[in-house]
Design an enzyme around this catalytic site. Structure first.
Site, PDB file in Angstrom:
ATOM      1  N   GLU A  15      12.556  24.242 -26.668  1.00  0.00           N
ATOM      2  CA  GLU A  15      13.877  24.519 -26.093  1.00  0.00           C
ATOM      3  C   GLU A  15      14.103  26.005 -25.848  1.00  0.00           C
ATOM      4  O   GLU A  15      15.130  26.415 -25.316  1.00  0.00           O
ATOM      5  CB  GLU A  15      14.974  23.978 -27.026  1.00  0.00           C
TER       6      GLU A  15
ATOM      7  N   LYS B 196      16.601  18.612 -51.548  1.00  0.00           N
ATOM      8  CA  LYS B 196      17.819  18.932 -52.281  1.00  0.00           C
ATOM      9  C   LYS B 196      17.679  18.429 -53.703  1.00  0.00           C
ATOM     10  O   LYS B 196      17.720  17.225 -53.940  1.00  0.00           O
ATOM     11  CB  LYS B 196      19.037  18.330 -51.581  1.00  0.00           C
TER      12      LYS B 196
ATOM     13  N   TRP C 203      18.493  23.923 -53.114  1.00  0.00           N
ATOM     14  CA  TRP C 203      17.542  23.572 -52.076  1.00  0.00           C
ATOM     15  C   TRP C 203      16.152  24.089 -52.454  1.00  0.00           C
ATOM     16  O   TRP C 203      16.001  25.227 -52.906  1.00  0.00           O
ATOM     17  CB  TRP C 203      17.950  24.197 -50.738  1.00  0.00           C
TER      18      TRP C 203
END
Lengths: 542, 542
Positions: free
Chosen positions: B331, B439, B444
């Protein structure tokens, strides 16, 4: 069918935004008019550019209004570069080396609303302000407590006081990237000065193109010294390409002498310097005298006028500095060609490489060029055929400001006024300015070739070759020479020096020794003026 | 007020025009599907691109029609790059590593009119052509006498026969630079494949930006080997930036094994190679076995997925090759960041420099980025705070082709799906894909960090860290490992290897040895598939 990419206008404000965000601690070092060294960062420049934008808003200028500067290379000038253009006004960099009458003519022609000037140029502003009919605001680039009084300049403010009261936040406006961003007048040899009116788009594209490895090769590891003035084609766009890459910037202010430049290079670990040959001559002179060496400088770009081969050799052989011969003009933002080598040259010895480096270089992507004969037919790229050099590209002008001088383009191509060859590898070499070329017996003699040979003589400081009317040959070349201080060379010795270095018929008919050759506002030799001083001269061969 | 610069649309045709004119003799070397080495020049590529444009005209395609390729990196593919886009059609590079059903879906979705394919992919074309409802013309990229018969593919022609009869001259059309030039589908982890539709403008700006010294640093002195496929984000734009600079190009064709790549690098004096980590692993393996060294390669750009630190160190310390860690995505055309050093790092020792090089790099001018928390608030650039990475810029998509998947932008920013930190110098480091982050107990754990440690173990060839459901901690990491051939390491040894290298709670709960980790069409590990194979797995800590 259109692509589906984000539409983002290419605006100059994005350069300083980028530099602040990604290179906030990048250094900007300036030798000031005051004589001291000033240090700040891209973060500071960004903040103060936004203060400039707010201050301009306070003057109620319209979009596209011209804000003029009369200033050396320094951080305040850089802030104006971003603050003025970024906020949608047009930065007009006036050349302080022009005659005051010309300054008046140009300021009125461009309809400047504001004039920001270094204190050095206070005498010029005093001399011209009464005749500058459009300028409403005068800003002296100094601290509040240094503002001179009783100047007679109406409403004169100090720059620091002017921006001090402004907020640090400003939302750069978004607008069409084809909007005018800055302008620069070119003295021109005939008629009135004419201005190139750059756009945001042309400026950003030029910054990319000029930063490329095959052009000026600019990176975040560079410390860049633009000796070329910011009032001369935006210092070859270096303020923009440096912000685009986060390079450290080092500004010399008014001190262009050899010692000042050398000290700045050494103290600020300059890796890359850009200037015209006359400045480098002073630097090399200083280094020779003191047997000095560079510790960080690896490359220098030389443009503005053809660089004497002796200078390229000196930089390369004695000082280990790569000379990038470059060519361009005010009408080209200015970069057209840079002389960097190709893959195929890798195996060559240093002499062969030097032969390539003597040329003005090959076109950078974005600029296309061609050489044409008198009928306009394209000439071959064989390194021999020479003709008028034409260029086109998105950072080449299509016309001058206010249509001055009519449409300069020929079928979409801009005629540069240079005569050149282009070889099969695309390396262009200027053989002359079309108005300087000497027509002798139906053949052309390059005044630059003659000058380069004369300049290679150890006693010659500067040389100018001009053509003199001749009843049989139409024109014959003579060379006007300034000797180095204390050096001696006779007319006969110098003429003998040409033998074997060029064809016999290309050797000048005479040598005229003078104390100085007239230089223009950008340091180029002014042959028109020189010819005037020689109006009573008679060729010895007549 | 508009500037007065020449308006010239930024079109891909200008790249090959420039390369032909200024670098006509620049070499293009290709290892062909046939196995041999093919040599030609930019001049040849330019001529044959114009033949392609004429041949496309003969098919009566409309402006913007899609022309698909199923092809390796090679000169014919390069001709299609310029011939298709230059003539106003859209080049659609199909990924031959996709499942035939996906190829069918994508070809129909993009409404391809023509399909040009390497002979390697004949089986795919045989399997799909009956279901490709819009393709009217099939071109096999081979000589006329190598065209296979009885393929069942309607009207199949050989590329060489197709262009042989075409004239070498063609006037590239001029059109809006925002027109679509090429497209590339990204597999996506959910839903149907979605396509980025690039424009001429985005392609040219990306070529400039990626050629800069702080990005891929491309010059006419380079010999560039794109191992990254031309069917994957246009080989990171290298065909364009190489033409823009006149760099020699070296194409590997289908041979990506260590020996083939090494031989090509040495024989063609490659200075710069670009690829994904998995390919470099094969190359390094080959070199280790044969105690080989590089003679010309000075730098390699590694992207596509985070590069294991051990690989950066190996390239740098053992082989003297500078690794440019880069990051981007389909992208983004794809380049967003490249890891090059700044002026301030000059005095650092090699270990400190290496610590900087481990990051994905700093944004190149044109792309802006930010990290945000779950509420969308921007996080500080302190190298510690991590959050979702968002980008914007003129070579970032605003939406997918046909609006597939709705509007991806969040207030004008494109969410990359990566989680990252950015330090105060602007260096970005991907800590994870947002969907891969583990998680555990409200904290994290970066799957990439875990993988990097595992990969540093001498017995580990490949490692994937995935999170497993845990009743108390929500998720706990395990590491799935492929051992190097002949190498041995036990579960306990590998878990012990983590000690002292990361926080105790970030050490995986288990090691699962497998023969292979599923790789996607672009060589990236497919964790979704991996998780499927582990659906019956139970954590030992439960």
């Amino acid at each position: 069918m259109l692509g589906l990419m984000q539409s983002q206008q290419l605006l100059i404000s994005s350069l300083i935004d980028f530099a602040e965000r990604h290179h906030g601690e990048g250094e900007i070092v300036s030798r000031r008019v005051e004589g001291d060294i000033h240090r700040c960062t891209y973060r500071d420049i960004a903040k103060r550019s936004r203060k400039v934008a707010n201050a301009l808003d306070g003057l109620h200028l319209a979009f596209g209004d011209r804000v003029a500067t009369l200033a050396w290379n320094g951080y305040r000038h850089l802030e104006l570069y971003f603050g003025v253009s970024g906020s949608g006004k047009v930065l007009h960099t006036l050349n302080p080396r022009l005659h005051p009458d010309q300054v008046v003519w140009i300021a009125n022609h461009s309809q400047d609303q504001v004039l920001c000037f270094d204190m050095t140029f206070l005498p010029i502003v005093k001399a011209v302000h009464a005749r500058c009919t459009t300028i409403k605001h005068y800003i002296a680039l100094c601290d509040a407590d240094q503002l001179p009084i009783d100047t007679g300049i109406p409403g004169l403010q100090s720059y620091e006081a002017w921006i001090a009261k402004q907020p640090e936040t400003f939302t750069w406006p978004e607008f069409d990237e084809n909007s005018a961003s800055s302008m620069c007048y070119t003295s021109g040899t005939t008629g009135n000065p004419k201005a190139a009116l750059y756009s945001h788009r042309s400026t950003i594209l030029h910054a990319w193109a000029s930063g490329m490895p095959d052009a000026l090769n600019m990176s975040a590891r560079d410390s860049v010294l633009p000796v070329v003035p910011m009032f001369h084609v935006n210092a070859w766009g270096l303020p923009y390409s440096a912000a685009m890459t986060g390079a450290k910037m080092v500004f010399p202010g008014p001190a262009m002498d050899g010692k000042s430049i050398y000290d700045l290079i050494e103290n600020e670990k300059v890796t890359f310097a850009a200037g015209v040959p006359t400045v480098w001559q002073m630097l090399l002179g200083h280094m020779q005298q003191g047997s000095l060496r560079f510790s960080t400088l690896t490359r220098t770009v030389i443009g503005g006028s053809a660089c004497p081969p002796a200078m390229i050799t000196a930089f390369n052989d004695i000082y280990g500095v790569e000379v990038l011969h470059a060519w361009g003009m005010t009408e080209m933002s200015p970069l057209g060609t840079v002389c960097t080598l190709k893959n195929k040259h890798a195996g060559m010895d240093s002499e062969q490489k030097m032969a390539v480096r003597m040329k003005q270089g090959r076109g950078i992507y974005g600029v296309d060029m061609k050489i044409v004969d008198e009928s306009g037919a394209e000439l071959p790229w064989d390194g021999k055929a020479f003709g008028d050099l034409l260029v086109k590209g998105p950072w080449v002008i299509k016309e001058y400001y206010k249509g001055e001088g009519g449409s300069p383009l020929v079928n979409g191509w801009f005629p540069t006024g240079d005569v050149a060859t282009i070889d099969s590898d695309g390396y262009m070499q200027i053989t002359d300015r079309s108005k300087d070329v000497i027509k002798s017996g139906g053949e052309w003699i390059s005044s630059i070739d003659v000058e380069n040979i004369a300049m290679a003589h150890p006693a010659v400081a500067m040389a100018a070759c001009v053509g003199m009317k001749h009843p049989k040959w139409d024109e014959r070349p003579i060379v006007v020479v300034v000797k180095k201080p204390g050096a001696e060379v006779s007319r006969e010795e110098l003429l003998a020096f040409f033998e074997g270095k060029t064809a016999k018929w290309q050797i000048p008919d005479d040598v005229v020794f003078v104390d100085a050759i007239p230089l223009g506002a950008t340091g180029k030799m002014q042959k028109t003026k020189l010819r005037e001083t020689l109006k009573d001269y008679q060729l010895p061969t007549l």
